[in-house]
Design a protein around this motif. Structure first.
Motif, PDB file in Angstrom:
ATOM      1  N   ILE A 108      28.962   9.357 -51.799  1.00  0.00           N
ATOM      2  CA  ILE A 108      30.207  10.018 -52.104  1.00  0.00           C
ATOM      3  C   ILE A 108      30.391  11.084 -53.472  1.00  0.00           C
ATOM      4  O   ILE A 108      30.627  11.791 -53.369  1.00  0.00           O
ATOM      5  CB  ILE A 108      31.218   8.997 -52.122  1.00  0.00           C
ATOM      6  CG1 ILE A 108      31.228   8.166 -50.623  1.00  0.00           C
ATOM      7  CG2 ILE A 108      31.536   9.111 -52.634  1.00  0.00           C
ATOM      8  CD1 ILE A 108      31.778   6.755 -50.921  1.00  0.00           C
ATOM      9  N   VAL A 109      29.286  11.061 -54.338  1.00  0.00           N
ATOM     10  CA  VAL A 109      29.430  11.322 -55.903  1.00  0.00           C
ATOM     11  C   VAL A 109      28.284  13.042 -55.609  1.00  0.00           C
ATOM     12  O   VAL A 109      29.424  13.546 -56.201  1.00  0.00           O
ATOM     13  CB  VAL A 109      28.308  10.744 -56.526  1.00  0.00           C
ATOM     14  CG1 VAL A 109      28.484  11.666 -57.991  1.00  0.00           C
ATOM     15  CG2 VAL A 109      29.134   9.684 -56.964  1.00  0.00           C
ATOM     16  N   THR A 143      25.071   4.531 -50.131  1.00  0.00           N
ATOM     17  CA  THR A 143      26.475   5.474 -50.033  1.00  0.00           C
ATOM     18  C   THR A 143      27.143   6.407 -50.806  1.00  0.00           C
ATOM     19  O   THR A 143      28.143   7.173 -51.507  1.00  0.00           O
ATOM     20  CB  THR A 143      27.501   4.653 -48.849  1.00  0.00           C
ATOM     21  OG1 THR A 143      26.659   4.192 -48.425  1.00  0.00           O
ATOM     22  CG2 THR A 143      29.244   4.594 -48.679  1.00  0.00           C
ATOM     23  N   GLY A 144      27.279   4.890 -51.945  1.00  0.00           N
ATOM     24  CA  GLY A 144      27.275   5.563 -53.236  1.00  0.00           C
ATOM     25  C   GLY A 144      27.571   7.115 -53.666  1.00  0.00           C
ATOM     26  O   GLY A 144      27.885   8.124 -54.100  1.00  0.00           O
ATOM     27  N   LEU A 165      24.740   0.322 -49.971  1.00  0.00           N
ATOM     28  CA  LEU A 165      25.771   0.406 -50.531  1.00  0.00           C
ATOM     29  C   LEU A 165      25.196   1.556 -52.059  1.00  0.00           C
ATOM     30  O   LEU A 165      26.601   2.537 -52.049  1.00  0.00           O
ATOM     31  CB  LEU A 165      26.222  -0.356 -51.514  1.00  0.00           C
ATOM     32  CG  LEU A 165      26.684  -1.594 -50.802  1.00  0.00           C
ATOM     33  CD1 LEU A 165      27.533  -2.890 -51.309  1.00  0.00           C
ATOM     34  CD2 LEU A 165      27.974  -1.459 -49.688  1.00  0.00           C
ATOM     35  N   LEU A 166      23.984   1.553 -52.040  1.00  0.00           N
ATOM     36  CA  LEU A 166      23.493   2.847 -53.194  1.00  0.00           C
ATOM     37  C   LEU A 166      23.626   4.142 -52.882  1.00  0.00           C
ATOM     38  O   LEU A 166      24.068   5.151 -53.317  1.00  0.00           O
ATOM     39  CB  LEU A 166      22.419   2.191 -53.977  1.00  0.00           C
ATOM     40  CG  LEU A 166      22.591   0.953 -55.257  1.00  0.00           C
ATOM     41  CD1 LEU A 166      20.898   0.404 -55.588  1.00  0.00           C
ATOM     42  CD2 LEU A 166      23.145   1.480 -56.386  1.00  0.00           C
ATOM     43  N   VAL A 196      29.635   0.007 -45.502  1.00  0.00           N
ATOM     44  CA  VAL A 196      30.106  -0.765 -45.873  1.00  0.00           C
ATOM     45  C   VAL A 196      30.726  -1.902 -46.208  1.00  0.00           C
ATOM     46  O   VAL A 196      30.354  -2.565 -46.759  1.00  0.00           O
ATOM     47  CB  VAL A 196      31.355   0.244 -46.840  1.00  0.00           C
ATOM     48  CG1 VAL A 196      31.828  -0.349 -48.297  1.00  0.00           C
ATOM     49  CG2 VAL A 196      30.125   1.390 -47.341  1.00  0.00           C
TER      50      VAL A 196
END
Length: 131
Positions: free
Chosen positions: A62-63, A58-59, A55-56, A31
């Motif tokens: 997390i969601v 990782t996002g 980043l996408l 990140v």
């Protein structure tokens, strides 16, 4: 697609090492480094692609984890079942292993100088990197 730019990143690293660092899921290195790449490397489309894709991923991870936790909490509260909590723990384990597998695969492809696109997020990352 192969890395067309070659050379170095804005921080002086080889682009294949920089792409590998974009996916390194240790102590938030992926990140932090991806954000640094997006801020400092405006011209290197290869690096920007890997930073956005990381980043996408990782996002989404997390969601998904938060969603599983919420569903798990609601289901356990409604049914008051310890077995269900254990089952949801296994679902979380599968999500974590899938995320780590994707990040390791991204590290390998980035280090090889390839611009491998993951489903869904790859097209978004490519579009954002080229804009």
């Amino acid at each position: 697609m192969q890395n067309p730019s070659g050379g170095k990143t804005a921080l002086g690293l080889d682009t294949n090492v920089g792409a590998l660092l974009c996916y390194l899921p240790v102590c938030l290195i992926s990140v932090i480094y991806s954000i640094i790449v997006l801020v400092t490397d405006k011209e290197n489309r290869f690096m920007r692609f890997h930073a956005f894709q990381s980043l996408l991923l990782t996002g989404i991870y997390i969601v998904v984890i938060i969603g599983i936790q919420v569903v798990s909490a609601v289901m356990v509260a409604v049914t008051n079942s310890g077995a269900l909590a254990g089952l949801m723990g296994l679902v979380i384990l599968v999500a974590v292993v899938a995320f780590l597998g994707a990040m390791i695969y991204g590290m390998i492809k980035g280090y090889q100088g390839e611009q491998f696109k993951f489903p869904v997020v790859g097209d978004m990352a490519e579009k954002w990197a080229n804009s």
